[in-house]
Scaffold this motif. Structure first.
Motif, mmCIF file in Angstrom:
data_model
loop_
_atom_site.group_PDB
_atom_site.id
_atom_site.type_symbol
_atom_site.label_atom_id
_atom_site.label_comp_id
_atom_site.label_asym_id
_atom_site.label_seq_id
_atom_site.Cartn_x
_atom_site.Cartn_y
_atom_site.Cartn_z
ATOM 1 N N PRO A 420 1.674 -5.581 -33.769
ATOM 2 C CA PRO A 420 0.370 -5.255 -34.377
ATOM 3 C C PRO A 420 -0.638 -6.392 -34.340
ATOM 4 C CG PRO A 420 2.033 -5.597 -36.074
ATOM 5 C CD PRO A 420 2.765 -5.573 -34.751
ATOM 6 N N GLU A 421 -0.163 -7.633 -34.144
ATOM 7 C CA GLU A 421 -1.100 -8.756 -34.081
ATOM 8 C C GLU A 421 -1.768 -8.875 -32.722
ATOM 9 O OE1 GLU A 421 2.805 -10.130 -32.555
ATOM 10 O OE2 GLU A 421 2.141 -8.987 -34.308
ATOM 11 N N ALA A 422 -1.255 -8.132 -31.727
ATOM 12 C CA ALA A 422 -1.745 -8.239 -30.349
ATOM 13 C C ALA A 422 -2.393 -6.921 -29.926
ATOM 14 C CB ALA A 422 -0.592 -8.601 -29.414
ATOM 15 N N TRP A 423 -2.971 -6.948 -28.720
ATOM 16 C CA TRP A 423 -3.570 -5.733 -28.148
ATOM 17 C C TRP A 423 -2.551 -4.593 -28.128
ATOM 18 C CZ3 TRP A 423 -2.236 -2.663 -24.058
ATOM 19 C CH2 TRP A 423 -3.196 -1.756 -23.606
ATOM 20 N N PRO A 424 -2.897 -3.355 -28.494
ATOM 21 C CA PRO A 424 -4.250 -2.846 -28.702
ATOM 22 C C PRO A 424 -4.740 -2.842 -30.148
ATOM 23 C CG PRO A 424 -2.743 -1.013 -28.512
ATOM 24 C CD PRO A 424 -1.917 -2.260 -28.340
ATOM 25 N N LEU A 425 -3.882 -3.181 -31.120
ATOM 26 C CA LEU A 425 -4.285 -3.129 -32.517
ATOM 27 C C LEU A 425 -4.865 -4.444 -33.020
ATOM 28 C CD1 LEU A 425 -1.364 -1.102 -34.172
ATOM 29 C CD2 LEU A 425 -3.606 -0.292 -33.455
ATOM 30 N N GLY A 426 -4.337 -5.568 -32.507
ATOM 31 C CA GLY A 426 -4.708 -6.868 -33.028
ATOM 32 C C GLY A 426 -5.801 -7.563 -32.238
ATOM 33 N N ASP A 427 -6.145 -8.774 -32.703
ATOM 34 C CA ASP A 427 -7.214 -9.552 -32.074
ATOM 35 C C ASP A 427 -6.749 -10.325 -30.852
ATOM 36 O OD1 ASP A 427 -9.020 -8.724 -33.983
ATOM 37 O OD2 ASP A 427 -8.597 -10.402 -35.334
ATOM 38 N N ILE A 428 -5.441 -10.490 -30.691
ATOM 39 C CA ILE A 428 -4.925 -11.272 -29.572
ATOM 40 C C ILE A 428 -4.911 -10.400 -28.324
ATOM 41 C CG2 ILE A 428 -2.960 -12.600 -28.708
ATOM 42 C CD1 ILE A 428 -2.137 -13.064 -31.623
ATOM 43 N N GLY A 429 -5.505 -10.905 -27.251
ATOM 44 C CA GLY A 429 -5.596 -10.144 -26.015
ATOM 45 C C GLY A 429 -4.247 -9.940 -25.353
ATOM 46 N N LEU A 430 -4.181 -8.993 -24.407
ATOM 47 C CA LEU A 430 -2.927 -8.648 -23.753
ATOM 48 C C LEU A 430 -2.330 -9.844 -23.018
ATOM 49 C CD1 LEU A 430 -0.784 -6.625 -22.836
ATOM 50 C CD2 LEU A 430 -2.310 -5.975 -20.956
ATOM 51 N N LEU A 431 -3.127 -10.491 -22.183
ATOM 52 C CA LEU A 431 -2.603 -11.613 -21.394
ATOM 53 C C LEU A 431 -2.166 -12.759 -22.292
ATOM 54 C CD1 LEU A 431 -5.056 -11.671 -18.349
ATOM 55 C CD2 LEU A 431 -2.753 -10.713 -18.476
ATOM 56 N N GLU A 432 -2.951 -13.055 -23.310
ATOM 57 C CA GLU A 432 -2.575 -14.152 -24.210
ATOM 58 C C GLU A 432 -1.310 -13.814 -24.979
ATOM 59 O OE1 GLU A 432 -4.538 -16.872 -27.822
ATOM 60 O OE2 GLU A 432 -5.563 -15.071 -27.087
ATOM 61 N N SER A 433 -1.147 -12.551 -25.361
ATOM 62 C CA SER A 433 0.029 -12.162 -26.135
ATOM 63 C C SER A 433 1.316 -12.273 -25.322
ATOM 64 C CB SER A 433 -0.127 -10.722 -26.637
ATOM 65 O OG SER A 433 -0.053 -9.792 -25.569
ATOM 66 N N LEU A 434 1.201 -12.235 -23.980
ATOM 67 C CA LEU A 434 2.391 -12.307 -23.139
ATOM 68 C C LEU A 434 3.008 -13.700 -23.125
ATOM 69 C CD1 LEU A 434 1.314 -10.073 -20.123
ATOM 70 C CD2 LEU A 434 2.703 -9.461 -22.104
ATOM 71 N N ARG A 435 2.425 -14.637 -23.843
ATOM 72 C CA ARG A 435 3.062 -15.950 -24.017
ATOM 73 C C ARG A 435 4.189 -15.883 -25.047
ATOM 74 N NH1 ARG A 435 -1.515 -20.510 -24.675
ATOM 75 N NH2 ARG A 435 0.402 -21.761 -24.685
ATOM 76 N N ASP A 436 4.260 -14.782 -25.766
ATOM 77 C CA ASP A 436 5.310 -14.583 -26.775
ATOM 78 C C ASP A 436 6.452 -13.780 -26.154
ATOM 79 O OD1 ASP A 436 6.928 -13.815 -28.893
ATOM 80 O OD2 ASP A 436 5.251 -13.575 -30.282
ATOM 81 N N PRO A 437 7.682 -14.340 -26.109
ATOM 82 C CA PRO A 437 8.803 -13.611 -25.476
ATOM 83 C C PRO A 437 9.069 -12.253 -26.091
ATOM 84 C CG PRO A 437 9.387 -15.905 -25.875
ATOM 85 C CD PRO A 437 8.078 -15.678 -26.565
ATOM 86 N N GLU A 438 8.894 -12.123 -27.410
ATOM 87 C CA GLU A 438 9.159 -10.839 -28.052
ATOM 88 C C GLU A 438 8.162 -9.786 -27.567
ATOM 89 O OE1 GLU A 438 10.066 -9.030 -32.502
ATOM 90 O OE2 GLU A 438 9.355 -11.074 -32.270
ATOM 91 N N VAL A 439 6.902 -10.160 -27.408
ATOM 92 C CA VAL A 439 5.901 -9.229 -26.895
ATOM 93 C C VAL A 439 6.241 -8.810 -25.469
ATOM 94 C CG1 VAL A 439 3.463 -8.947 -26.311
ATOM 95 C CG2 VAL A 439 4.100 -10.152 -28.398
#
Length: 552
Positions: A420-439
């Motif tokens: 929920p903190e990442a795209w599409p609900l959160g402010d963190i963009g898709l590419l940036e969120s992919l730095r998180d292994p869980e995402v």
């Protein structure tokens, strides 16, 4: 390089799985070549003998090539992460112990590759060289294991590691060559090879059990550590899959030594060998994941107690209402920071959480409720899929054949709500969120679900045949393996383990369900009739376990 460090743990586990699988197949191929193919070839028709030697040789070639690439990738990844964290040049880091062990393993694998290249039947000198190179590889990987870093009982743990890996190679590693022999040899020759290999596998089982005894003494030590630590829980999962493998292996032993000699009997053996290979792959995934967690013997404090496990897994009514997105920890913290930022009129907007910064995201009661809601509704969807698949298996409800479409809803649900903190609900963009292994793992899971749902729906409609029929069972096995390597961004050690305890049985059920679906598709009919009920039942159990999921 920052992206590499963010995903290092996940990528490292994946590469470890590939490396361990390739090495096990390589060592198993050498054993099959020297201990099965070479002794039996003179007793077979020339055509069968040539096929048998060729199968062993190709397994060694492919295992050596894949092993070399995986070893280079794993060592390179480790060097890259070490260089980035220490800010030291590569030349200085080349003297690290893991680099030395990887170099020895690489040389041994290259030697095996070169020895397997000639197509001619190996003479005694070449056979001896193959055996020596295989032992050198076993020694190199043993020297690079965690056992060497132990101060207490180092010799015991080194011996246990060597025994465990040698046993896995003798049993699991040679299965691809055995499967090829069962497919391509005449029934009489195939039965002879199967009998010989079953004896080899029995020896491998003994070595595995000896290794387990050593690991128990050096790495676990007591029953409480099995359920109280991540290392113990994952080792317990390996033990469950080992029991499944022993059941399949025992059935094959009976078929080959005491029961049917008809072609259908050998076909059953082939189906069980295929299932052994898939479950063996899952076991190797767990073994690779174990390298990323500390031994249970080192975690004597803050373990999960049996009472905590009972309290957590006592059934309760599922959470079917979702908290507001604004009540979650990161959106709430971001709103607070934004208000302070506007008051100060600072130049740069502060971020509540930045993927890859090395800090776990904050969590509150809303996050726990959000996660439980996600798991419970996912459980409802999977339960509906399983029940619809059971109706389809009965053949009495034609509309039930469209059950794969329910998985499309599950994929969308995972994509929308898993992070929920990442795209599409959160402010963190898709590419940036992919730095998180869980995402990353959640996105991969969503894509897997979409892929196998569409493919299986086409299978149900009769629009596809051939290899596309195996997309769904392959995705089930891949999903189970991925879940075994899954990580959770939870800072509390106990909470992370309790979540892991709920996910491990899901992974095992996914692998078992995938094996059953493979068997249903490939026959023989007597096995297929049983298998067509097993994998929907596995889905039903997965759905029920998800409905019981809790984080508080």
């Amino acid at each position: 390089m920052e992206q590499l460090l963010d995903l290092y743990g996940f990528i490292n586990v994946v590469l470890q799985v590939v490396e361990l699988t390739a090495r096990t197949a390589l060592l198993g191929g050498v054993a099959f070549w020297l201990l099965v193919a070479m002794p039996l070839a003179p007793l077979m028709p020339p055509g069968d003998a040539a096929v048998l030697r060729g199968l062993a040789r190709r397994l060694v070639l492919w295992g050596a090539a894949a092993g070399c690439l995986a070893t280079l990738a794993t060592a390179g990844l480790g060097l890259g992460a070490l260089a980035a964290t220490l800010e030291a040049p590569f030349g200085v880091l080349l003297g690290a112990d893991f680099v030395f062990a990887a170099g020895l393993a690489l040389l041994a694998q290259l030697a095996l590759l070169l020895l397997a290249l000639p197509g001619a039947r190996p003479d005694p000198v070449r056979q001896a060289a193959l055996g020596i190179a295989a032992l050198a590889l076993l020694g190199a990987v043993t020297a690079g294991s965690h056992a060497l870093a132990r101060e207490e009982e180092r010799a015991l743990l080194l011996a246990a590691t060597a025994s465990h890996q040698a046993g896995a190679a003798l049993w699991i590693g040679g299965l691809p060559a055995l499967l090829g022999a069962l497919r391509r040899l005449t029934p009489i020759s195939a039965r002879v090879v199967g009998r010989r290999y079953s004896s080899l596998a029995a020896g491998g089982v003994g070595l595995i059990l000896l290794g387990i005894l050593g690991f128990w003494r050096g790495y676990i030590g007591e029953v409480e550590a099995v359920y109280g630590t991540a290392y113990g829980a994952m080792s317990g999962t390996k033990a469950v899959m080992l029991v499944l493998l022993l059941g399949l292996g025992g059935a094959n032993f009976l078929f080959l030594h005491h029961l049917q000699t008809a072609p259908e009997g050998l076909l059953r053996v082939r189906r069980f060998v295929e299932s052994e290979m898939l479950i063996g792959l899952a076991m190797l995934a767990v073994a690779a994941s174990l390298t990323s967690v500390p031994p249970a013997a080192d975690l004597t404090e803050d373990r999960v107690t049996w009472g905590e496990i009972v309290a957590r897994f006592t059934p309760q009514w599922p959470r079917l209402t979702s908290p507001s997105h604004s009540d979650l920890a990161i959106p709430a913290l971001q709103a607070q920071l934004d208000a302070e930022w506007q008051q100060r009129q600072a130049a740069q907007r502060p971020q509540a959480f930045t993927p890859g910064e090395g800090l776990l995201p904050p969590r509150n009661a809303g996050d726990i409720a959000w996660s439980e809601y996600n798991h419970h509704w996912a459980g409802i969807l999977v339960l509906l899929v399983g029940l619809a698949a059971l109706l389809d298996a009965s053949g009495r409800v034609p509309v039930a054949r469209h059950w794969p479409l329910l998985f499309i809803g599950l994929a969308g649900f995972i994509l929308l709500r898993s992070d929920p903190e990442a795209w599409p609900l959160g402010d963190i963009g898709l590419l940036e969120s992919l730095r998180d292994p869980e995402v990353v793992q959640h996105k991969i899971a969503a894509l897997l679900v979409v892929g196998f749902a569409i493919a299986e729906w086409w299978v149900r409609l009769g629009r596809v045949t051939g290899g596309l029929r195996f997309v769904f069972p392959g995705a089930m096995v891949a999903g189970g393996v991925l879940l075994l390597a899954h990580t959770h961004a939870i800072s509390n050690q106990k909470e992370a383990l309790l979540v892991e305890l709920s996910h491990l049985p899901l992974a095992v059920l996914a692998v078992v369900g995938g094996c059953a679906r493979f068997t249903e598709l490939r026959g023989p009919e007597r096995l297929a009739k049983v298998a067509r009920w097993i994998w929907p039942a596995a889905l039903v159990l997965i759905g029920l376990l998800l409905l019981l999921y809790r984080e508080a």
